[in-house]
Write an enzyme that holds these catalytic residues in place. Structure first.
Site, PDB file in Angstrom:
ATOM      1  N   GLU A 252       8.456  64.623  29.210  1.00  0.00           N
ATOM      2  CA  GLU A 252       7.865  63.566  28.368  1.00  0.00           C
ATOM      3  C   GLU A 252       8.898  62.459  28.258  1.00  0.00           C
ATOM      4  OE1 GLU A 252       4.909  63.579  27.223  1.00  0.00           O
ATOM      5  OE2 GLU A 252       4.256  65.647  27.000  1.00  0.00           O
ATOM      6  N   CYS A 286       8.518  56.152  21.278  1.00  0.00           N
ATOM      7  CA  CYS A 286       8.152  56.224  22.697  1.00  0.00           C
ATOM      8  C   CYS A 286       6.774  55.622  22.923  1.00  0.00           C
ATOM      9  CB  CYS A 286       8.209  57.667  23.197  1.00  0.00           C
ATOM     10  SG  CYS A 286       7.210  58.799  22.222  1.00  0.00           S
TER      11      CYS A 286
HETATM   12  P1  NDP Z   1      18.023  60.810  26.407  1.00  0.00           P
HETATM   13  O1  NDP Z   1      17.338  60.930  27.713  1.00  0.00           O
HETATM   14  O2  NDP Z   1      19.313  60.084  26.353  1.00  0.00           O
HETATM   15  O3  NDP Z   1      18.306  62.248  25.785  1.00  0.00           O
HETATM   16  C1  NDP Z   1      17.256  63.189  25.568  1.00  0.00           C
HETATM   17  C2  NDP Z   1      17.866  64.565  25.419  1.00  0.00           C
HETATM   18  O4  NDP Z   1      18.401  64.987  26.674  1.00  0.00           O
HETATM   19  C3  NDP Z   1      19.027  64.615  24.422  1.00  0.00           C
HETATM   20  O5  NDP Z   1      18.982  65.833  23.705  1.00  0.00           O
HETATM   21  C4  NDP Z   1      20.216  64.552  25.340  1.00  0.00           C
HETATM   22  O6  NDP Z   1      21.363  65.100  24.767  1.00  0.00           O
HETATM   23  C5  NDP Z   1      19.749  65.416  26.490  1.00  0.00           C
HETATM   24  N1  NDP Z   1      20.498  65.220  27.733  1.00  0.00           N
HETATM   25  C6  NDP Z   1      21.310  64.201  28.096  1.00  0.00           C
HETATM   26  N2  NDP Z   1      21.785  64.387  29.350  1.00  0.00           N
HETATM   27  C7  NDP Z   1      21.258  65.557  29.792  1.00  0.00           C
HETATM   28  C8  NDP Z   1      21.343  66.287  31.012  1.00  0.00           C
HETATM   29  N3  NDP Z   1      22.061  65.851  32.041  1.00  0.00           N
HETATM   30  N4  NDP Z   1      20.663  67.436  31.126  1.00  0.00           N
HETATM   31  C9  NDP Z   1      19.892  67.879  30.098  1.00  0.00           C
HETATM   32  N5  NDP Z   1      19.762  67.232  28.917  1.00  0.00           N
HETATM   33  C10 NDP Z   1      20.429  66.085  28.767  1.00  0.00           C
HETATM   34  O7  NDP Z   1      16.936  60.180  25.420  1.00  0.00           O
HETATM   35  P2  NDP Z   1      17.123  59.743  23.918  1.00  0.00           P
HETATM   36  O8  NDP Z   1      17.609  60.902  23.098  1.00  0.00           O
HETATM   37  O9  NDP Z   1      17.901  58.472  23.870  1.00  0.00           O
HETATM   38  O10 NDP Z   1      15.620  59.478  23.468  1.00  0.00           O
HETATM   39  C11 NDP Z   1      14.971  58.260  23.634  1.00  0.00           C
HETATM   40  C12 NDP Z   1      14.045  58.309  24.819  1.00  0.00           C
HETATM   41  O11 NDP Z   1      13.091  59.351  24.615  1.00  0.00           O
HETATM   42  C13 NDP Z   1      13.232  57.048  24.969  1.00  0.00           C
HETATM   43  O12 NDP Z   1      13.151  56.700  26.323  1.00  0.00           O
HETATM   44  C14 NDP Z   1      11.867  57.454  24.436  1.00  0.00           C
HETATM   45  O13 NDP Z   1      10.810  56.687  24.939  1.00  0.00           O
HETATM   46  C15 NDP Z   1      11.793  58.872  24.881  1.00  0.00           C
HETATM   47  N6  NDP Z   1      10.815  59.606  24.108  1.00  0.00           N
HETATM   48  C16 NDP Z   1       9.697  60.068  24.734  1.00  0.00           C
HETATM   49  C17 NDP Z   1       8.721  60.718  24.014  1.00  0.00           C
HETATM   50  C18 NDP Z   1       7.513  61.273  24.674  1.00  0.00           C
HETATM   51  O14 NDP Z   1       6.879  62.146  24.087  1.00  0.00           O
HETATM   52  N7  NDP Z   1       7.128  60.831  25.862  1.00  0.00           N
HETATM   53  C19 NDP Z   1       8.853  60.926  22.560  1.00  0.00           C
HETATM   54  C20 NDP Z   1      10.081  60.433  22.013  1.00  0.00           C
HETATM   55  C21 NDP Z   1      11.027  59.794  22.779  1.00  0.00           C
HETATM   56  P3  NDP Z   1      22.379  64.104  24.017  1.00  0.00           P
HETATM   57  O15 NDP Z   1      21.596  63.396  22.966  1.00  0.00           O
HETATM   58  O16 NDP Z   1      23.357  65.059  23.468  1.00  0.00           O
HETATM   59  O17 NDP Z   1      22.913  63.180  25.075  1.00  0.00           O
END
Ligand code: NDP
Length: 507
Positions: A252, A286
């Site tokens: 997502e 999002c």
């Molecule tokens: P990120 O992609 O930066 O991070 C998402 C999660 O992935 C965090 O827990 C992050 O950890 C983790 N992560 C980072 N690097 C890795 C890796 N290499 N392998 C596995 N996990 C990893 O997104 P954001 O947290 O900044 O969230 C915002 C984004 O989420 C926006 O693009 C938004 O649109 C989207 N979003 C989508 C939704 C949907 O349902 N489609 C709903 C809500 C948000 P850490 O934070 O520790 O880096």
């Protein structure tokens, strides 16, 4: 979205997570007040959590739908009773107004209730149609849990968003290991602790804290399915990591959602929805509306109404504020760049503008007639900003709304053409005469197309996402003319083509 993290305490940027002595410290994005510290899980810790979850999953699956529904009901009730406490943690850690946190948690509770109540109906064994060529066979479909589901969540809706995976995975009979965003570990810990208080027998729902490395470790730790919510860039990394072990993934990702306002729209409602869907949670949504395409005949009236509503919003981090701070300090630069680029390239700010970025806040900004190839129209801004563009007709509005690699949500306001436009919009979800309303209806599947990802949470499709369909053919009697056997004789061989002709030979 690329996260930035300080790995030592030598900086005190409010909201920026800091790792000190192996512990992740989370702080309020406006005041810098410490919310909590949590142990960072390394590869071995994550693998151990997944191992424990594997054993817990067997117990949890063995409870059956009734046993799980009863326990999820206890959790649902605890969440409802303790909602003010959780809303305060969400506010303290992410900065969003407490009232918005309450709405977020309310929606999450609805999903726990829906998933628990409907799991048996959706996933219980069911008879499906047979085949006249195999009259002796009955056909059954059952759904079996995967085992351990890894859930990786973002920070912007730290309760609602991961709950779309957690509640449905649990209701389907899986154990869950949850890696919350490094910006919202306290919320993740609160959810797991509150579950353990009502279901303490086995570690069915665990949390592992850390940075991106911990998320990557979870992908490689032997989970049976990985549910990721976050940015498109990280989603690709998660898929690549999971491909090593052929671990199925649900992805997502982000969006660049558009709203279309037709000439026959109710303009007050449309302006209200654009303002709410574009600016609530400081635009860090999002499925937030980031672009509006409005019919030129009503554009001026619509913009006047929208500006009046957005102008009235109060920015701050006190309890009465409408718009809180930007949670991730690094995002301020992205929002600033999008606004500056839009203005340099001929757009006009009818509200806000370059001065709107006032760290850690961004004031409501409405940009008119921004070129379609500018960052503010192409890329996810994730701030309280909207671009508004006039279009000559609905066909042009649909064409522009669809001209993005993303395809998460969308909205249309029209008295007569809502359904027609909704079916033509390339997105996983559409609200007609509403902004983001689909998200409040638990029975509706949630997810995107294209760069917004694939797979579905919520509703019946969300339950099926966390279970494997298992096909069972059961012989009900011994047939004198078996087709799938060497006992088949010349009489059966002669009969087959006749039957096929009878069944399929016409037309
Ligand atoms: P990120 O992609 O930066 O991070 C998402 C999660 O992935 C965090 O827990 C992050 O950890 C983790 N992560 C980072 N690097 C890795 C890796 N290499 N392998 C596995 N996990 C990893 O997104 P954001 O947290 O900044 O969230 C915002 C984004 O989420 C926006 O693009 C938004 O649109 C989207 N979003 C989508 C939704 C949907 O349902 N489609 C709903 C809500 C948000 P850490 O934070 O520790 O880096």
């Amino acid at each position: 979205m690329t996260a930035e993290v300080h790995k030592s305490a030598d900086t005190e940027t409010p909201g920026l997570p800091v790792v000190v002595g192996g512990r992740l410290r989370s702080t309020h994005p406006a005041t810098g007040a410490v919310v909590g510290e949590f142990p960072v899980a390394d590869d071995a810790d994550v693998r151990a959590a997944v191992r424990r979850a594997g054993e817990a999953a067997r117990w949890w699956a063995g409870l059956g739908f009734g046993g799980r529904a009863e326990r999820l009901g206890r959790w649902r009730a605890a969440l409802a009773r303790r909602m003010p406490e959780l809303a305060r943690v969400v506010h303290d850690e992410g900065g969003k107004p407490v009232a918005d946190a309450v709405i977020e948690i309310t929606a999450a509770i609805d999903h726990v209730a829906w998933a628990a109540r409907h799991a048996r109906r959706v996933l219980g064994p069911r008879r499906v149609g047979g085949n006249i060529l195999l009259p002796d066979q009955g056909a059954l479909v059952t759904y079996q849990p995967f085992g351990v589901v890894g859930v990786i969540g973002p920070w912007n809706y730290p309760v609602f968003t991961p709950m779309g995976s957690i509640a449905y995975a649990l209701a389907a009979g899986n154990a869950v290991v949850f890696k919350p965003s490094e910006y919202t570990p306290a919320v993740g810990q609160w959810l797991v602790d509150s579950f353990a208080e009502v279901v303490g027998d086995e570690p069915v729902f665990q949390v592992v804290h850390g940075l991106g490395d911990t998320g990557a470790a979870l992908c490689a730790a032997g989970v049976d399915k990985l549910a990721f919510t976050g940015s498109t860039g990280t989603g690709k990394k998660v898929m690549a990591a999971c491909s090593e072990t052929l671990t199925p993934v649900l992805v997502e990702c982000g969006g660049k959602d558009a709203m279309i306002v037709a000439a026959d729209a109710d303009l007050d409602d449309a302006a209200d929805a654009a303002c709410w869907a574009g600016m609530s949670n400081a635009g860090q949504t999002c499925i937030g509306i980031e672009r509006v395409y409005v019919h030129e005949a009503v554009a001026d009236a619509f913009v006047d109404k929208l500006v009046a509503k957005a102008k009235a919003l109060r920015v701050g981090s006190d309890d009465g504020a409408d718009i809180g701070p930007i949670t991730m300090p690094g995002q301020l630069g992205v929002i600033r760049r999008h606004i500056a680029d839009a203005l340099e390239r001929g757009g006009t700010a009818v509200l806000g503008g370059n001065d709107a970025v006032d760290p850690p806040y961004v004031h409501p900004t409405i940009l008119l007639d921004v070129p379609e190839d500018s960052a503010a129209v192409r890329e996810e801004t994730f701030g309280p900003t909207l671009t508004v563009t006039r279009v000559p007709d609905l066909d042009e509005a649909v064409r522009r709304a669809n001209a993005t690699p993303y395809g998460l949500g969308s909205a249309v306001f029209s008295r007569r053409s809502g359904m027609d436009v909704a079916t033509r919009l390339r997105s996983g979800m559409t609200s007609i005469n509403g902004g983001m309303s689909f998200v409040g209806l638990p029975a509706l599947p949630f997810g995107g197309v294209g760069d917004s990802g694939f797979g579905r949470i919520h509703g019946a499709d969300g339950l099926r996402e966390f279970a494997r369909p298992k096909a069972i053919a059961r012989r009900r009697f011994r047939t004198p003319m078996p087709i799938m056997s060497f006992r088949r004789g010349p009489r059966t061989d002669a009969l087959i083509p006749k039957l096929v002709r009878l069944l399929h030979g016409r037309g």
